[in-house]
Motif scaffolding. Structure first.
Motif, PDB file in Angstrom:
ATOM      1  N   LYS A  45       0.817  -1.216   0.000  1.00  0.00           N
ATOM      2  CA  LYS A  45       0.000   0.000   0.000  1.00  0.00           C
ATOM      3  C   LYS A  45       0.850   1.265   0.000  1.00  0.00           C
ATOM      4  CE  LYS A  45      -3.928  -2.156   2.362  1.00  0.00           C
ATOM      5  NZ  LYS A  45      -4.812  -2.120   3.566  1.00  0.00           N
ATOM      6  N   ASP A  46       2.046   1.189   0.601  1.00  0.00           N
ATOM      7  CA  ASP A  46       2.881   2.380   0.685  1.00  0.00           C
ATOM      8  C   ASP A  46       3.813   2.535  -0.513  1.00  0.00           C
ATOM      9  OD1 ASP A  46       4.416   0.185   1.225  1.00  0.00           O
ATOM     10  OD2 ASP A  46       5.518   1.103   2.889  1.00  0.00           O
ATOM     11  N   LYS A  47       3.701   1.648  -1.500  1.00  0.00           N
ATOM     12  CA  LYS A  47       4.544   1.736  -2.678  1.00  0.00           C
ATOM     13  C   LYS A  47       3.847   2.577  -3.741  1.00  0.00           C
ATOM     14  CE  LYS A  47       7.187  -1.119  -5.911  1.00  0.00           C
ATOM     15  NZ  LYS A  47       7.513  -2.497  -6.324  1.00  0.00           N
ATOM     16  N   PRO A  48       4.561   3.510  -4.386  1.00  0.00           N
ATOM     17  CA  PRO A  48       3.924   4.355  -5.391  1.00  0.00           C
ATOM     18  C   PRO A  48       3.332   3.545  -6.532  1.00  0.00           C
ATOM     19  CG  PRO A  48       6.112   5.162  -4.820  1.00  0.00           C
ATOM     20  CD  PRO A  48       5.973   3.812  -4.180  1.00  0.00           C
ATOM     21  N   ALA A  49       2.294   4.082  -7.135  1.00  0.00           N
ATOM     22  CA  ALA A  49       1.692   3.425  -8.287  1.00  0.00           C
ATOM     23  C   ALA A  49       2.724   3.317  -9.401  1.00  0.00           C
ATOM     24  CB  ALA A  49       0.481   4.223  -8.766  1.00  0.00           C
ATOM     25  N   PRO A  50       2.639   2.291 -10.228  1.00  0.00           N
ATOM     26  CA  PRO A  50       3.610   2.117 -11.302  1.00  0.00           C
ATOM     27  C   PRO A  50       3.594   3.298 -12.270  1.00  0.00           C
ATOM     28  CG  PRO A  50       1.729   0.631 -11.573  1.00  0.00           C
ATOM     29  CD  PRO A  50       1.627   1.230 -10.210  1.00  0.00           C
ATOM     30  N   ALA A  51       4.747   3.551 -12.861  1.00  0.00           N
ATOM     31  CA  ALA A  51       4.879   4.670 -13.786  1.00  0.00           C
ATOM     32  C   ALA A  51       4.021   4.444 -15.019  1.00  0.00           C
ATOM     33  CB  ALA A  51       6.346   4.827 -14.176  1.00  0.00           C
ATOM     34  N   ASP A  52       3.753   5.531 -15.716  1.00  0.00           N
ATOM     35  CA  ASP A  52       2.989   5.470 -16.954  1.00  0.00           C
ATOM     36  C   ASP A  52       3.747   4.622 -17.971  1.00  0.00           C
ATOM     37  OD1 ASP A  52       1.313   5.942 -19.073  1.00  0.00           O
ATOM     38  OD2 ASP A  52       2.154   7.923 -19.509  1.00  0.00           O
ATOM     39  N   LEU A  53       3.059   3.669 -18.570  1.00  0.00           N
ATOM     40  CA  LEU A  53       3.670   2.773 -19.551  1.00  0.00           C
ATOM     41  C   LEU A  53       3.193   3.062 -20.963  1.00  0.00           C
ATOM     42  CD1 LEU A  53       3.445  -0.622 -17.595  1.00  0.00           C
ATOM     43  CD2 LEU A  53       5.392   0.941 -17.753  1.00  0.00           C
ATOM     44  N   SER A  54       2.673   4.262 -21.165  1.00  0.00           N
ATOM     45  CA  SER A  54       2.134   4.592 -22.486  1.00  0.00           C
ATOM     46  C   SER A  54       3.216   4.636 -23.562  1.00  0.00           C
ATOM     47  CB  SER A  54       1.393   5.926 -22.438  1.00  0.00           C
ATOM     48  OG  SER A  54       2.273   6.976 -22.035  1.00  0.00           O
ATOM     49  N   ASP A  55       4.491   4.786 -23.147  1.00  0.00           N
ATOM     50  CA  ASP A  55       5.577   4.818 -24.124  1.00  0.00           C
ATOM     51  C   ASP A  55       6.215   3.449 -24.329  1.00  0.00           C
ATOM     52  OD1 ASP A  55       6.733   4.634 -21.620  1.00  0.00           O
ATOM     53  OD2 ASP A  55       8.471   5.873 -22.141  1.00  0.00           O
ATOM     54  N   VAL A  56       5.585   2.409 -23.792  1.00  0.00           N
ATOM     55  CA  VAL A  56       6.121   1.050 -23.887  1.00  0.00           C
ATOM     56  C   VAL A  56       5.327   0.251 -24.914  1.00  0.00           C
ATOM     57  CG1 VAL A  56       6.562  -1.110 -22.661  1.00  0.00           C
ATOM     58  CG2 VAL A  56       6.909   1.084 -21.500  1.00  0.00           C
ATOM     59  N   SER A  57       6.019  -0.351 -25.851  1.00  0.00           N
ATOM     60  CA  SER A  57       5.403  -1.231 -26.840  1.00  0.00           C
ATOM     61  C   SER A  57       5.753  -2.671 -26.494  1.00  0.00           C
ATOM     62  CB  SER A  57       5.902  -0.903 -28.252  1.00  0.00           C
ATOM     63  OG  SER A  57       5.519   0.393 -28.650  1.00  0.00           O
ATOM     64  N   LEU A  58       4.740  -3.494 -26.297  1.00  0.00           N
ATOM     65  CA  LEU A  58       4.932  -4.912 -26.002  1.00  0.00           C
ATOM     66  C   LEU A  58       4.753  -5.678 -27.309  1.00  0.00           C
ATOM     67  CD1 LEU A  58       5.529  -6.731 -23.582  1.00  0.00           C
ATOM     68  CD2 LEU A  58       3.073  -6.939 -23.204  1.00  0.00           C
ATOM     69  N   ASP A 133       8.799   4.397 -27.157  1.00  0.00           N
ATOM     70  CA  ASP A 133      10.215   4.695 -26.947  1.00  0.00           C
ATOM     71  C   ASP A 133      10.939   3.550 -26.260  1.00  0.00           C
ATOM     72  OD1 ASP A 133      10.053   7.263 -28.080  1.00  0.00           O
ATOM     73  OD2 ASP A 133       9.327   8.109 -26.193  1.00  0.00           O
ATOM     74  N   VAL A 134      10.167   2.651 -25.636  1.00  0.00           N
ATOM     75  CA  VAL A 134      10.711   1.439 -25.028  1.00  0.00           C
ATOM     76  C   VAL A 134      10.084   0.250 -25.738  1.00  0.00           C
ATOM     77  CG1 VAL A 134      10.926   0.070 -22.924  1.00  0.00           C
ATOM     78  CG2 VAL A 134      11.038   2.567 -22.797  1.00  0.00           C
ATOM     79  N   LEU A 135      10.917  -0.598 -26.331  1.00  0.00           N
ATOM     80  CA  LEU A 135      10.449  -1.747 -27.097  1.00  0.00           C
ATOM     81  C   LEU A 135      10.716  -3.014 -26.293  1.00  0.00           C
ATOM     82  CD1 LEU A 135      11.875  -0.817 -30.627  1.00  0.00           C
ATOM     83  CD2 LEU A 135       9.681  -0.161 -29.598  1.00  0.00           C
ATOM     84  N   VAL A 136       9.661  -3.759 -26.010  1.00  0.00           N
ATOM     85  CA  VAL A 136       9.783  -4.998 -25.237  1.00  0.00           C
ATOM     86  C   VAL A 136       9.370  -6.160 -26.129  1.00  0.00           C
ATOM     87  CG1 VAL A 136       9.128  -6.234 -23.154  1.00  0.00           C
ATOM     88  CG2 VAL A 136       9.220  -3.728 -23.132  1.00  0.00           C
ATOM     89  N   PHE A 137      10.366  -6.925 -26.585  1.00  0.00           N
ATOM     90  CA  PHE A 137      10.097  -8.112 -27.379  1.00  0.00           C
ATOM     91  C   PHE A 137       9.956  -9.293 -26.426  1.00  0.00           C
ATOM     92  CE2 PHE A 137      12.376  -5.218 -30.142  1.00  0.00           C
ATOM     93  CZ  PHE A 137      11.674  -5.315 -31.341  1.00  0.00           C
ATOM     94  N   THR A 138       8.847 -10.003 -26.523  1.00  0.00           N
ATOM     95  CA  THR A 138       8.626 -11.142 -25.622  1.00  0.00           C
ATOM     96  C   THR A 138       8.007 -12.293 -26.393  1.00  0.00           C
ATOM     97  OG1 THR A 138       7.613 -11.842 -23.533  1.00  0.00           O
ATOM     98  CG2 THR A 138       6.359 -10.302 -24.879  1.00  0.00           C
ATOM     99  N   ASP A 139       8.427 -13.503 -26.103  1.00  0.00           N
ATOM    100  CA  ASP A 139       7.918 -14.678 -26.805  1.00  0.00           C
ATOM    101  C   ASP A 139       6.500 -15.017 -26.356  1.00  0.00           C
ATOM    102  OD1 ASP A 139      10.290 -14.820 -28.148  1.00  0.00           O
ATOM    103  OD2 ASP A 139      11.025 -16.616 -27.120  1.00  0.00           O
ATOM    104  N   ALA A 140       5.806 -15.716 -27.220  1.00  0.00           N
ATOM    105  CA  ALA A 140       4.408 -16.041 -26.955  1.00  0.00           C
ATOM    106  C   ALA A 140       4.237 -17.065 -25.845  1.00  0.00           C
ATOM    107  CB  ALA A 140       3.734 -16.552 -28.236  1.00  0.00           C
ATOM    108  N   ASP A 141       5.299 -17.751 -25.438  1.00  0.00           N
ATOM    109  CA  ASP A 141       5.178 -18.751 -24.374  1.00  0.00           C
ATOM    110  C   ASP A 141       5.571 -18.197 -23.010  1.00  0.00           C
ATOM    111  OD1 ASP A 141       7.880 -18.505 -24.832  1.00  0.00           O
ATOM    112  OD2 ASP A 141       8.209 -20.601 -25.393  1.00  0.00           O
ATOM    113  N   VAL A 142       5.766 -16.881 -22.917  1.00  0.00           N
ATOM    114  CA  VAL A 142       6.144 -16.243 -21.655  1.00  0.00           C
ATOM    115  C   VAL A 142       4.896 -15.731 -20.945  1.00  0.00           C
ATOM    116  CG1 VAL A 142       7.446 -14.364 -20.585  1.00  0.00           C
ATOM    117  CG2 VAL A 142       8.399 -15.574 -22.560  1.00  0.00           C
ATOM    118  N   THR A 143       4.812 -15.980 -19.653  1.00  0.00           N
ATOM    119  CA  THR A 143       3.686 -15.521 -18.841  1.00  0.00           C
ATOM    120  C   THR A 143       4.124 -14.361 -17.961  1.00  0.00           C
ATOM    121  OG1 THR A 143       2.720 -17.753 -18.776  1.00  0.00           O
ATOM    122  CG2 THR A 143       1.981 -16.182 -17.105  1.00  0.00           C
ATOM    123  N   TRP A 144       3.416 -13.229 -18.090  1.00  0.00           N
ATOM    124  CA  TRP A 144       3.687 -12.045 -17.279  1.00  0.00           C
ATOM    125  C   TRP A 144       2.621 -11.935 -16.199  1.00  0.00           C
ATOM    126  CZ3 TRP A 144       7.320  -7.929 -18.413  1.00  0.00           C
ATOM    127  CH2 TRP A 144       8.140  -8.183 -19.521  1.00  0.00           C
TER     128      TRP A 144
END
Length: 379
Positions: A45-58, A133-144
């Protein structure tokens, strides 16, 4: 005389096996103290909300991934990335249909050009279509898991790296996939000390194509995946290209936040590992039998000859790798008992890696041609 020769051979074998294990255990100790890890789990609860990820392409290259996407795509879409793109690489199943139904943006892959391998070409198209601006390449068998991308992106930005690999936790279930697949963790964690990544030499680098996070400026400066267009070990080669260009590289363990089920049988593991083994040995076939002999001497010979201390050291190494990657379920720990047999079980991997051609996802690639030559499809 014969007894003396045998005793001398035994002492030499003990020194080689013991020295190799000492180096690997020492590297594991260094990595246990230094290797960063994603924490995962609910956000305090005391941890800040995650940063905006609008510049991240998955970005997800997908070829015949209908068995994986129903399980992994919901996790991709829930991460909060600015966009989620799936490249359907001429699949013969319902990959594209399933991805569209789930809500992802689906791109239709273009024909494979001469001189390109399949995955680099799929990733090149994804990179060109992405807007982030941030490119995240991830395989289809990876679970996030929920929040994993935000945590990874925050570490990536703080690190100042140009390329970061998240090393997923292995999700082994069936007996056949437990035989060889865990070796991917052993190779990284027992042979590459994490602090060595700061050394500017390109050879002091590694990456895992299952999750690769780039700063867009660095990716574009290298020409995207064109830099590794004809590499079977394209992830490691890309990491070295980044370092050769003066970029910064880092790795982080996925823990329970990012997981992968790479292969679902022993046969799949053999095929999958064999396609990159020759490249891992610098393309030198002569090193394959030498590597096999070293591992046979280190792990199997002590078991056959009653070298209890060496057997115990080998088992300790396997246990340490699982503790470091947080694979501590009973079935995961039981895999350690296979350690003395692993060189023999890996023999088919070496045999396939020595061939002139390798086959992966319906495509045939020659292993004795320079970069830029054509890859042939067998579809």
């Amino acid at each position: 005389m014969r007894g003396r020769s045998q005793a001398a051979w035994t002492r030499a074998a003990q020194l080689v096996a013991g020295g190799f294990l000492a180096v690997k255990l020492g590297t594991l100790l260094v990595n246990a103290l230094t290797f960063p890890r994603l924490q995962g789990g609910p956000r305090p609860k005391d941890k800040p909300a995650p940063a905006d990820l609008s510049d991240v392409s998955l970005l997800i290259p997908a070829r015949n991934e209908a068995r994986n996407l129903p399980h992994t795509l919901p996790g991709f879409l829930a991460q909060g990335a600015g966009e989620v793109l799936v490249l359907d690489d001429h699949s013969e199943d319902k990959t594209a249909e399933l991805a569209r139904e789930a809500g992802a943006t689906v791109l239709s892959g273009q024909p494979l050009p001469p001189g390109w391998h399949g995955k680099p070409w799929a990733c090149q198209q994804l990179g060109a279509a992405a807007s982030g601006d941030v490119l995240v390449f991830t395989d289809a068998d990876v679970t996030w898991q929920p929040g994993a991308l935000a945590e990874a992106a925050a570490y990536f930005r703080e690190s100042g790296a140009d390329l970061m690999t998240v090393w997923p936790q292995q999700d082994n279930r069936a007996p056949g996939e437990r035989i060889l697949t865990p070796l991917v963790d052993d190779v990284l964690l027992s042979l590459l000390p994490w602090p060595l990544l700061a050394v500017p030499t390109p050879e002091a680098g590694a990456a895992n194509g299952q999750v690769m996070m780039f700063r867009r400026a660095c990716y574009d400066a290298l020409g995207g995946h064109a830099a590794v267009r004809a590499e079977l070990l394209e992830d490691v080669m890309f990491a070295r290209a980044v370092k050769a260009a003066g970029g910064r590289l880092t790795l982080i363990l996925g823990g329970g936040a990012v997981r992968v089920r790479m292969y679902r049988s022993y046969a799949e593991s053999v095929t999958g590992f064999s396609k990159g083994l020759l490249s891992f040995h610098g393309g030198q076939r002569a090193l394959l039998p030498a590597s096999f002999a070293l591992h046979l001497l280190t792990y199997t010979w002590p078991w056959l000859s009653g070298q209890r201390l060496l057997v115990a050291a080998g088992l300790l190494e396997g246990l340490a790798v699982r503790l470091l990657t947080r694979r501590t379920r009973p079935a995961d720990l039981a895999e350690v008992l296979l350690t003395p047999l692993l060189p023999l079980l890996a023999l088919p991997v070496y045999a396939q890696a020595a061939r002139r051609e390798v086959v992966w996802k319906g495509r045939v690639y020659a292993q004795d041609v320079p970069q830029g030559s054509a890859a042939q499809e067998a579809e």
